[in-house]
Structures are given as C-alpha cells and as structure tokens.
Design an enzyme around this catalytic site. Structure first.
Site, PDB file in Angstrom:
ATOM      1  N   ASN A  10     -14.762   3.226   5.906  1.00  0.00           N
ATOM      2  CA  ASN A  10     -14.188   2.372   4.873  1.00  0.00           C
ATOM      3  C   ASN A  10     -12.666   2.518   4.906  1.00  0.00           C
ATOM      4  OD1 ASN A  10     -13.533   0.989   2.560  1.00  0.00           O
ATOM      5  ND2 ASN A  10     -14.444   2.474   1.139  1.00  0.00           N
ATOM      6  N   LYS A  12     -10.534   0.806   3.383  1.00  0.00           N
ATOM      7  CA  LYS A  12      -9.908   0.412   2.108  1.00  0.00           C
ATOM      8  C   LYS A  12      -8.721  -0.519   2.407  1.00  0.00           C
ATOM      9  CE  LYS A  12     -11.706   4.606   0.076  1.00  0.00           C
ATOM     10  NZ  LYS A  12     -11.572   5.678  -0.910  1.00  0.00           N
ATOM     11  N   GLU A  98     -14.003   1.937  -6.568  1.00  0.00           N
ATOM     12  CA  GLU A  98     -12.649   1.386  -6.691  1.00  0.00           C
ATOM     13  C   GLU A  98     -12.685  -0.081  -7.090  1.00  0.00           C
ATOM     14  OE1 GLU A  98     -11.166   2.756  -2.898  1.00  0.00           O
ATOM     15  OE2 GLU A  98     -11.306   4.824  -3.619  1.00  0.00           O
ATOM     16  N   SER A 214     -15.003  12.620   0.181  1.00  0.00           N
ATOM     17  CA  SER A 214     -14.407  13.714   0.959  1.00  0.00           C
ATOM     18  C   SER A 214     -15.339  14.261   2.032  1.00  0.00           C
ATOM     19  CB  SER A 214     -13.907  14.824   0.031  1.00  0.00           C
ATOM     20  OG  SER A 214     -12.952  14.292  -0.861  1.00  0.00           O
ATOM     21  N   GLY A 235     -13.923   7.604   3.928  1.00  0.00           N
ATOM     22  CA  GLY A 235     -12.648   6.977   3.589  1.00  0.00           C
ATOM     23  C   GLY A 235     -11.519   7.525   4.424  1.00  0.00           C
TER      24      GLY A 235
END
Ligand code: PGA
Length: 254
Positions: A10, A12, A98, A214, A235
């Site tokens: 991801n 983002k 998010e 994480s 992430g």
C-alpha cells in the site's frame, strides 16, 4: 486449510512524482523476482494505469486504494470499478482506516465492496480498532465493521474477499510496536467466528486474512507462523526497496 501467501503493498499517497513511482516499481519488480506468493502493488490512482499497463511480467498484480460505487456518470472526482478493471487493476483496498478517518462509513464501504465484486475486482476489506480497552470493547468495533461492510454479500462472493486486519494504533510505527503474533491470532479467530455467524463454514474457511500495522522484515515471520494470517498489508516498508525485498524473502522462506 492451506492459504497462498499474499503481500499487498500500500503505497498510500507516495511517491510524489510519476518518475519516482516508475523507479520504485522497477525496484519492486526486482524484489518480486523470487517471491513465492501473490504480490499486489497498490500505487496512487494517478500512477496506476501507467505502471499496470506497461508491466509485462506475471508476478505482480495491481490494486487501487479506493473505488467509487457507481458505474459512472456525474460524480466529479470519482472513478468506477470498471475503469479500474480496464487498466488491469485486479484488487482494491476498501475501508482503510485513513479513509474511514476522512469520513468513509461502513455503508459506503459496503456499496464499494458490492461494486468491486460486480466488476470482478477482489476487494481487500480493511478493519481495525482505533485503540484497545481492558473490557475488550474493540471486538465490537471489528464485528460491526465486518457485518456492515459485508451486508448483502452472498455466500458465494465471500471467498472472493480478502480481510485485512489493521489495528489503527499499530500503523506507521516500528516492528516492536506491531501487534504480537498471539494477539493477531486471537483476532483472526474472532474474525472467522464473526463471519461464521452469517456464512457457511466452507465459505469462511476460504477467506484469506492479512495483518497490517508496522509489518517489517523483523516481525513478519512470527506473525505469519503463529498469527493465523496468510499475509500482510504493508505500508512504509513497501516504499523502502531493500527492506521490502528482505521482507519478501523472509515470507518466501516460511
Ligand atoms: P504500515 O501501514 O505498514 O506503515 O504500518 C500499513 C497500512 O496502513 O496499510
């Protein structure tokens, strides 16, 4: 039940330019070379078509980080599941914390899941609690996100959905702040139990559950071995090619 290993990168809202996105993707391609499992890369929407349509390999699949639930029309700023399919996206992350923070509701997410399935996209439904309390009320949050998010989704569609459990408090930190394998396992069991209240066991058994928050090269082995999940939603490490490669190789070797 033996699950295929899945890693979803991801990105983002990163990196800032198309040139850098191409560079990052070139590094991911190298890292993916020896990965044994399914690797799904989810770049920001403005870069997705460029990367997906120029990719000639077969090891990497592409996903979006959101989709709209209507098929098209007067919806400025939105894009449909069919549009994503037409640029070779196969997956879509839905309900990421998010996006929920920006106002997305379980009802929105539910409509998006239905639209994604109708277009032949695989929805990755992200669920997770903001924090934990001694009374265990966070289980209710997860139950509600699952039940409302999957409202009206048929028994036969359920196995096409991936659930990503992402405790919000563990996102964007370091491996030592991530959830411990036993706690991940407890939640994975709870997720299957919740699904089993509504769906037949054989459908529930086919649902892949991922962990996110994480996930780093240092903790993926423990979580994959003892956490009751078959992969990760990644992430920040997905933006660091050397560590991402290391992570993929740890996962491959298990
Ligand atoms: P992280 O993000 O790996 O940086 O914690 C995970 C996610 O938000 O999907």
């Amino acid at each position: 039940m033996k699950y295929q290993k899945i890693v979803v990168a991801n990105w983002k809202a990163n990196p800032p330019t198309l040139i850098e996105a191409r560079k990052l993707f070139a590094a991911v391609k190298k890292a993916a070379g020896s990965f044994r499992g399914a690797l799904v890369v989810c770049p920001p929407a403005p870069f997705l078509a460029d990367l997906a349509l120029s990719y000639r390999g077969s090891r990497i699949r592409f996903g979006a980080q959101d989709v709209f639930y209507e098929k098209g029309g007067s919806f400025t700023g939105e894009y449909s599941a069919d549009m994503l399919r037409s640029i070779k996206a196969q997956y879509v992350i839905l309900g990421h914390s998010e996006r929920r923070r920006l106002g997305e509701t379980n009802e929105d997410i539910n409509k998006k899941i239905a639209a994604a399935l109708a277009a032949g996209l695989t929805p990755i439904l992200a669920v997770g609690e903001k924090g934990r309390d001694a009374e265990g009320n966070y289980f209710q949050t997860i139950e509600e996100q699952l039940k409302k998010g999957l409202s009206g989704i048929s028994d036969s569609s359920l196995p096409k959905i991936i659930i990503a459990y992402e405790p919000v408090w563990a996102i964007g930190k370091r491996a030592e702040d991530a959830m411990k394998p036993n706690d991940v396992q407890e939640m994975a069991i709870f997720i299957r139990k919740t699904l089993a209240q509504k769906y037949p066991r054989n459908a529930v058994d086919k649902v892949a559950i991922l962990y996110g928050g994480s996930a780093e090269p240092e903790n993926v082995a423990g979580i994959l071995t003892d956490g009751g999940v078959s992969g990760f939603l990644v992430g920040h490490v997905s933006l660091e090619p050397a560590r991402f490669k290391e992570m993929l190789s740890v996962i491959s070797d298990l």
